[in-house]
Design a protein around this motif. Structure first.
Motif, PDB file in Angstrom:
ATOM      1  N   CYS A 157       3.558   7.816  -2.670  1.00 26.06           N
ATOM      2  CA  CYS A 157       2.296   7.252  -2.186  1.00 26.06           C
ATOM      3  C   CYS A 157       1.123   8.204  -2.446  1.00 26.06           C
ATOM      4  N   PRO A 158       0.179   7.807  -3.324  1.00 28.28           N
ATOM      5  CA  PRO A 158      -0.958   8.687  -3.609  1.00 28.28           C
ATOM      6  C   PRO A 158      -1.936   8.792  -2.438  1.00 28.28           C
ATOM      7  N   ALA A 159      -1.885   7.849  -1.522  1.00 26.12           N
ATOM      8  CA  ALA A 159      -2.798   7.864  -0.370  1.00 26.12           C
ATOM      9  C   ALA A 159      -2.207   8.606   0.820  1.00 26.12           C
ATOM     10  N   LYS A 160      -0.971   9.047   0.697  1.00 26.43           N
ATOM     11  CA  LYS A 160      -0.258   9.704   1.813  1.00 26.43           C
ATOM     12  C   LYS A 160      -0.310   8.820   3.062  1.00 26.43           C
ATOM     13  N   ALA A 161      -0.041   7.523   2.837  1.00 23.07           N
ATOM     14  CA  ALA A 161      -0.117   6.542   3.926  1.00 23.07           C
ATOM     15  C   ALA A 161       1.076   6.608   4.867  1.00 23.07           C
ATOM     16  N   PHE A 162       2.129   7.302   4.464  1.00 21.58           N
ATOM     17  CA  PHE A 162       3.316   7.430   5.311  1.00 21.58           C
ATOM     18  C   PHE A 162       3.402   8.863   5.829  1.00 21.58           C
ATOM     19  N   GLN A 163       2.954   9.095   7.033  1.00 24.71           N
ATOM     20  CA  GLN A 163       3.053  10.437   7.610  1.00 24.71           C
ATOM     21  C   GLN A 163       3.461  10.335   9.066  1.00 24.71           C
ATOM     22  N   ASN A 164       4.255  11.299   9.491  1.00 24.61           N
ATOM     23  CA  ASN A 164       4.724  11.376  10.870  1.00 24.61           C
ATOM     24  C   ASN A 164       5.441  10.097  11.300  1.00 24.61           C
ATOM     25  N   ASN A 165       6.293   9.581  10.415  1.00 18.93           N
ATOM     26  CA  ASN A 165       7.044   8.346  10.679  1.00 18.93           C
ATOM     27  C   ASN A 165       6.153   7.172  11.048  1.00 18.93           C
ATOM     28  N   ARG A 166       4.981   7.133  10.468  1.00 17.15           N
ATOM     29  CA  ARG A 166       4.019   6.074  10.762  1.00 17.15           C
ATOM     30  C   ARG A 166       3.337   5.650   9.469  1.00 17.15           C
ATOM     31  N   PHE A 167       3.049   4.357   9.364  1.00 16.12           N
ATOM     32  CA  PHE A 167       2.328   3.838   8.210  1.00 16.12           C
ATOM     33  C   PHE A 167       0.861   3.724   8.582  1.00 16.12           C
ATOM     34  N   HIS A 168      -0.002   4.337   7.791  1.00 14.61           N
ATOM     35  CA  HIS A 168      -1.437   4.331   8.036  1.00 14.61           C
ATOM     36  C   HIS A 168      -2.089   3.337   7.073  1.00 14.61           C
ATOM     37  N   LYS A 169      -2.283   2.112   7.540  1.00 14.09           N
ATOM     38  CA  LYS A 169      -2.783   1.053   6.649  1.00 14.09           C
ATOM     39  C   LYS A 169      -4.177   1.346   6.119  1.00 14.09           C
ATOM     40  N   MET A 170      -4.985   2.060   6.865  1.00 14.04           N
ATOM     41  CA  MET A 170      -6.336   2.356   6.395  1.00 14.04           C
ATOM     42  C   MET A 170      -6.334   3.392   5.266  1.00 14.04           C
ATOM     43  N   ARG A 171      -5.268   4.129   5.123  1.00 16.79           N
ATOM     44  CA  ARG A 171      -5.124   5.021   3.966  1.00 16.79           C
ATOM     45  C   ARG A 171      -4.642   4.219   2.757  1.00 16.79           C
ATOM     46  N   CYS A 172      -3.761   3.274   3.006  1.00 15.04           N
ATOM     47  CA  CYS A 172      -3.172   2.465   1.938  1.00 15.04           C
ATOM     48  C   CYS A 172      -4.180   1.474   1.356  1.00 15.04           C
ATOM     49  N   PHE A 173      -4.925   0.808   2.199  1.00 16.84           N
ATOM     50  CA  PHE A 173      -5.766  -0.317   1.780  1.00 16.84           C
ATOM     51  C   PHE A 173      -6.714  -0.003   0.625  1.00 16.84           C
ATOM     52  N   PRO A 174      -7.487   1.100   0.663  1.00 19.88           N
ATOM     53  CA  PRO A 174      -8.404   1.367  -0.464  1.00 19.88           C
ATOM     54  C   PRO A 174      -7.689   1.508  -1.808  1.00 19.88           C
ATOM     55  N   LYS A 175      -6.501   2.087  -1.794  1.00 20.99           N
ATOM     56  CA  LYS A 175      -5.723   2.220  -3.031  1.00 20.99           C
ATOM     57  C   LYS A 175      -5.137   0.866  -3.440  1.00 20.99           C
ATOM     58  N   ALA A 176      -4.644   0.120  -2.460  1.00 22.06           N
ATOM     59  CA  ALA A 176      -4.002  -1.166  -2.740  1.00 22.06           C
ATOM     60  C   ALA A 176      -4.965  -2.149  -3.388  1.00 22.06           C
ATOM     61  N   ILE A 177      -6.211  -2.193  -2.936  1.00 23.57           N
ATOM     62  CA  ILE A 177      -7.143  -3.167  -3.520  1.00 23.57           C
ATOM     63  C   ILE A 177      -7.557  -2.789  -4.939  1.00 23.57           C
ATOM     64  N   ARG A 178      -7.272  -1.543  -5.321  1.00 21.47           N
ATOM     65  CA  ARG A 178      -7.541  -1.130  -6.711  1.00 21.47           C
ATOM     66  C   ARG A 178      -6.292  -1.226  -7.575  1.00 21.47           C
ATOM     67  N   GLY A 179      -5.207  -1.773  -7.018  1.00 19.91           N
ATOM     68  CA  GLY A 179      -4.024  -2.021  -7.825  1.00 19.91           C
ATOM     69  C   GLY A 179      -2.864  -1.077  -7.641  1.00 19.91           C
ATOM     70  N   CYS A 180      -2.913  -0.203  -6.652  1.00 23.44           N
ATOM     71  CA  CYS A 180      -1.791   0.708  -6.431  1.00 23.44           C
ATOM     72  C   CYS A 180      -0.554  -0.091  -6.021  1.00 23.44           C
ATOM     73  N   SER A 181       0.552   0.214  -6.658  1.00 25.06           N
ATOM     74  CA  SER A 181       1.827  -0.400  -6.278  1.00 25.06           C
ATOM     75  C   SER A 181       2.946   0.626  -6.445  1.00 25.06           C
ATOM     76  N   GLU A 182       2.589   1.888  -6.245  1.00 28.33           N
ATOM     77  CA  GLU A 182       3.554   2.974  -6.447  1.00 28.33           C
ATOM     78  C   GLU A 182       4.802   2.798  -5.591  1.00 28.33           C
ATOM     79  N   CYS A 183       4.641   2.373  -4.331  1.00 28.98           N
ATOM     80  CA  CYS A 183       5.814   2.238  -3.467  1.00 28.98           C
ATOM     81  C   CYS A 183       6.752   1.149  -3.971  1.00 28.98           C
ATOM     82  N   LEU A 184       6.216   0.120  -4.608  1.00 31.54           N
ATOM     83  CA  LEU A 184       7.058  -0.924  -5.204  1.00 31.54           C
ATOM     84  C   LEU A 184       7.723  -0.437  -6.480  1.00 31.54           C
TER      85      LEU A 184
END
Length: 194
Positions: A157-184
């Motif tokens: 995950c380039p956004a480091k959205a997975f930290q401390n056993n928690r998913f941080h959607k606000m870290r993921c969202f900006p990358k996701a709307i630009r096409g990030c699909s690294e976790c997939l």
């Protein structure tokens, strides 16, 4: 049709014959039946082109809408109410319904992972008052077995959205709307759908 078991078998067969990959049944609010349907999804269709819907993604959404319309017509012809929600509906989150209907378990990346199709499913639903039999699951809170000792999606995950056993959607969202699909893309349990 004679009884609800016959209706449910008919619906399941119709759904799978018309292009869905999986179908399950659950309830919401402890009494309202929901038919949850999984359609093929590939990150190549939209995640690499986030500002417009590609032709293939559009075809899948059209297929799902026609299928959902047919299911609601069958239910209504039998005297039941039926309300459809497509993969593009502003409904909320289909993932908990998919897990409750036995269509997969939670992956570490927050997606529903199915044994046969990985996290490559788009979900839709039909809400009804037909007394349908709920899919038996019993593992709705479990992480998918293929995720047990794996951290590929977390590490990639380039956004480091997975930290401390928690998913941080606000870290993921900006990358996701630009096409990030690294976790997939790094998931070993993923299945290619064309």
């Amino acid at each position: 049709m004679e009884n609800t078991a016959e209706i449910q078998n008919h619906l399941t067969n119709k759904i799978l014959q018309q292009g869905a990959l999986v179908v399950g049944y659950t309830i919401i609010r402890q009494k309202e039946p929901v038919i949850v349907i999984g359609f093929p999804f590939s990150d190549q269709w939209i995640l690499n082109h986030p500002f417009y819907i590609t032709k293939r993604f559009g075809e899948e959404v059209w297929t799902s809408w026609k299928l959902l319309r047919d299911v609601t017509q069958v239910l209504r012809s039998e005297g039941y109410s039926a309300d459809l929600k497509t993969p593009l509906s502003v409904f909320g989150d289909f993932r908990p319904l998919a897990v409750a209907a036995g269509l997969g378990n939670w992956g570490k990346n927050g997606l529903v992972t199915n044994t046969n199709y990985g996290s490559r499913l788009l979900f839709a639903a039909v809400f009804t008052n037909a007394p349908l039999q709920v899919s038996l699951t019993g593992n709705s809170g479990l992480i998918n077995e293929s995720c047990d000792n794996c951290t590929l999606c977390i590490d990639a995950c380039p956004a480091k959205a997975f930290q401390n056993n928690r998913f941080h959607k606000m870290r993921c969202f900006p990358k996701a709307i630009r096409g990030c699909s690294e976790c997939l893309q790094v998931c070993r349990g993923r299945v290619q759908l064309h």
